[in-house]
Motif scaffolding. Structure first.
Motif: not given
Length: 801
Positions: A438, A440, A475, A477-479, A484, A486, A488
């Protein structure tokens, strides 16, 4: 002889026993013919009047469950008097105390002037009936006599009073002493709220970031605010000011109406169940009729695909995917956000001029348009923007602002001019790449040399930020399964030869099935003025089962480019619901620090104590936090919990009663219950600590409070007198089963059970009870019998002369 001897099982004296005994007589009470109870006690049985066919509107004194058009509205004391028509006439005050949604203008024909009451049977299709066997009063009125939802004011502005939240702390070490605090006060009157926040310490005094007088207005879905507050716009940075503002408030909408919502439409060939899911969450499911459909209020919980599943009655199932990417500036079709303000900026000089601000965002079918303008004698700006959903490509927003500013001094200004002009432009992009990645937000902002945001502008200073040119932010996010990542980052470019700055932060976390969690963190920053800094850390949390509770051990190892390596380890544990503690040890190359903290929660206050030892310094600290509230209606209440919007629940004179898990009531019967503003809240009493001689009239209230409202709700009750007696005639023989017993006012209080046993419930204190049997009346004195006694007392009924 105990009650268990009569029924063959044990029955402690309580309300449940009363209901059980009463149920013996209410069985099949709706039968058209008299009920034959001879199989219970032979032929020597009297059939109570309540069981002789008609149980409707039987005269007497009751505690009734009130139902209006099938919906329960609470419990009330009900007195039904004898009248030739066997009708119930309900007083105006009695009806309005239940807050029934009745349009009284439409039922004027039902008002009996002489008795100041309403006979609903005079309304076409109106009914009112009381069933003694079930203790239910049923009122039915036609739709024309009911208030429309639009005519019902759902919002509750609360009562006049105040709410004061506080958090204070004191500390002492070898070299210093300190006292600090944070305070938050609301004073309410009518629909207005005076709010004041302050924080500070003993050395610097108090400062207040917020001092306002405000009221919520439903018609415009917004607030009027006077005082020191902040602007609220999407296109420019917000700032604090003193003045007047009118701005929209999205929290006034239901959750389903807030934020961006895509249009989901299609055609159903047959009646079908339509389900909308995002990931594992079901957002909507409903049976819809055949034909076209359109869903416009399905709010996504995050970025990601919405999957619409259609299961038609003909057995055909199909699905469709709607890619959704949400930006903060996106609004659904027809939604809006506005802010109109006038005042003087905070931290301005005493002779600063007044500014005016206007902003409006509006949702259209293709996206959201926004605009903002500021007018000031020395500053003017105008900005426009748009946010567009791009489906599978994500979402994008763009804004451009023009500003003209005037500075009193031309020295050191760009190009040596008093007047500066410039543009600022920004571009934002967001995209969800499947379930695992994602983006962001990707942001680019360009700032022209002569441009200044009004939040930074001061006509008496120089244009300090003229060197800023471009800024990039991201920003992501990856799972990875249960892990996870995160990340930035930002990059700032300058003009006039100034070196650029950048910063990066990344966190990787993983939770294991046994409850252990692991985290890795890394940061890096580079400044053209201060050089580079970086740090890394590894932390782990391990759960342990101790004292039948889950406790945690937390440890970490970190490295900082300035401070070097350090090790930290600690344990947090909770001995009970009200006591929590922690110990911690930190070691680095300069010092070792050990600390201990314990927090104890009381009903009225949360307290904390800590001691810290580091090298040659010892420090002690104490803290206390909580809330105090009061209303002229009920008095004071205290709680360790803090909330902006509250209810003062009051049950007069009864201690240790909770509502919605709140702190227990004080000696006055008051407690504070946190509420959610502009949402439906049920305030439910916990009956565990209600005395047995108390008959509750209210057990639940539903309220929709405005922000920072103080809602007062009084839970009414009756103090009843319960007696466990065996009623004997003058010869010592028990009265027949089914004999009706009345109090000295002639109201029914119970029926004799097997072997003359009577469980009597008397709402008003009586000196005697009486039996009216076969035309003769006898009385027995109860004035010297203690109510609530769990053992059976023999009483002898003497004929009246």
């Amino acid at each position: 002889m105990g009650v268990e001897m009569m029924f063959g099982f044990k029955c402690n004296y309580s309300i449940k026993c009363v209901l059980m005994l009463f149920s013996v007589y209410t069985l099949n009470a709706k039968a058209e013919s008299e009920l034959d109870l001879s199989f219970i006690n032979g032929s020597h049985t009297i059939i109570p009047d309540l069981l002789k066919g008609n149980t409707i509107n039987a005269p007497g004194e009751y505690i009734a469950d009130v139902f209006f058009n099938g919906t329960k509205y609470g419990r009330k004391k009900l007195i039904i008097k004898n009248n030739k028509d066997n009708k119930i006439c309900l007083s105006t005050n009695w009806l309005k105390s239940l807050d029934l949604p009745i349009n009284y203008k439409k039922i004027r024909s039902a008002f009996i002037v002489n008795n100041n009451c309403y006979d609903f049977t005079l309304v076409n299709s109106g009914k009112v009936s009381f069933d003694s066997s079930s203790q239910m009063l049923k009122i039915q009125l036609p739709q024309v006599a009911i208030l429309n939802a639009d005519n019902i004011q759902n919002w509750d502005y609360g009562s006049s009073g105040f709410r004061f939240n506080y958090s204070v702390g004191a500390s002492k070490s070898n070299n210093s002493e300190n006292l600090d605090g944070i305070f938050d006060l609301n004073a309410n009157h009518g629909q207005w709220v005076l709010s004041a926040k302050a924080s500070g310490n003993i050395d610097n005094g108090l400062t207040s970031p917020d001092l306002t007088l405000s009221t919520a207005i439903k018609a415009i879905r917004g607030d009027i605010i006077l005082g020191k507050t902040f602007t609220n716009t999407s296109a420019i940075p917000d700032f604090a000011f003193y003045g007047l503002t009118l701005r929209s408030n999205s929290s006034m909408l239901p959750w389903s109406k807030r934020g961006y919502a895509p249009i989901i439409d299609g055609v159903l060939n047959t009646n079908a169940r339509v389900t909308v899911k995002q990931g594992n969450y079901t957002l909507y499911t409903e049976n819809l009729p055949a034909g076209p459909f359109s869903l416009t209020d399905i709010s996504p919980i995050s970025n990601g695909d919405l999957v619409v599943i259609i299961d038609e009655d003909n057995g055909i199932s199909r699905s469709k995917t709607y890619p959704v990417t949400v930006l903060p500036s996106l609004l659904r079709i027809g939604d809006f956000s506005y802010n109109f303000a006038a005042g003087i900026k905070d931290n301005s000089s005493p002779n600063e001029n007044v500014f005016g601000l206007a902003s409006l965002d509006y949702g259209l079918d293709f996206g959201t348009l926004n605009s903002v303008s500021i007018l000031h004698p020395h500053y003017q700006s105008l900005g426009f923007g748009a946010s567009l959903p791009l489906g599978e490509l994500g979402a994008v927003s763009a804004n451009i602002n023009y500003a003209r500013s005037y500075y009193e001094q031309s020295s050191f200004q760009p190009k040596g001019n008093h007047t500066q002009k410039g543009l600022s432009a920004s571009l934002q992009y967001a995209k969800d790449f499947g379930e695992n990645i994602n983006v962001h937000l990707l942001t680019y902002r360009y700032t022209g040399e002569g441009y200044s945001d009004f939040s930074r502008f001061n006509t008496h200073d120089i244009h300090q930020y003229s060197d800023e040119r471009s800024r990039y932010e991201a920003r992501i996010t990856q799972r990875f399964g249960s892990s996870y990542l995160n990340a930035t980052g930002w990059y700032q470019e300058y003009r006039n030869g100034r070196s650029s700055d950048l910063g990066i932060n990344a966190t990787l976390s993983k939770n294991f099935e046994n409850g252990i969690s692991l985290g890795l963190n890394a940061t890096y920053s580079k400044s053209g003025l201060n050089g580079s800094d970086y740090s890394t850390s590894v932390n782990v949390s391990v759960p342990l089962d101790i004292w039948q509770r889950t406790q945690f051990i937390n440890s970490s190892i970190s490295y900082d480019s300035n401070l070097g390596s350090s090790f930290n380890s600690g344990m947090s544990f909770r001995a009970s619901d009200n006591i929590n503690s922690s110990v911690n040890l930190n070691v680095n190359k300069k010092q070792k620090t050990a600390s201990f903290y314990t927090g104890i929660g009381f009903d009225a206050v949360q307290t904390g104590f800590s001691v810290t030892q580091s090298n040659n310094n010892t420090s002690l600290s104490l803290s206390a936090s909580g809330s105090v509230a009061a209303s002229s209606d009920v008095g004071f209440a205290y709680s360790r919990d803090q909330s902006d919007t509250i209810a003062l629940a009051h049950i007069n004179g009864i201690k240790n009663v909770s509502f919605n898990g709140s702190s227990p009531t004080n000696a006055s019967g008051n407690t504070i219950v946190p509420l959610s503003n502009y949402q439906s809240n049920d305030i439910v009493i916990d009956t565990n600590n209600i005395p047995e001689n108390v008959e509750l009239l209210d057990s639940n209230f539903n309220v929709v409070p405005t922000n920072k409202a103080i809602i007062v709700r009084k839970y009414n009750y009756l103090t009843v007198h319960r007696y466990l007696l065996r009623v004997l005639d003058s010869k010592g023989n028990p009265y027949p089963m089914g004999t009706q017993i009345k109090n000295d006012k002639g109201n029914d209080v119970g029926f004799v059970a097997n072997n003359g046993v009577l469980v009597a419930t008397v709402y008003d204190k009586s000196n005697f009870l009486k039996v009216d049997s076969a035309g003769s009346i006898c009385k027995f004195d109860i004035s010297k019998i203690k109510s609530g006694n769990k053992s059976i007392t023999d009483v002898y009924c003497k004929l009246s002369r």
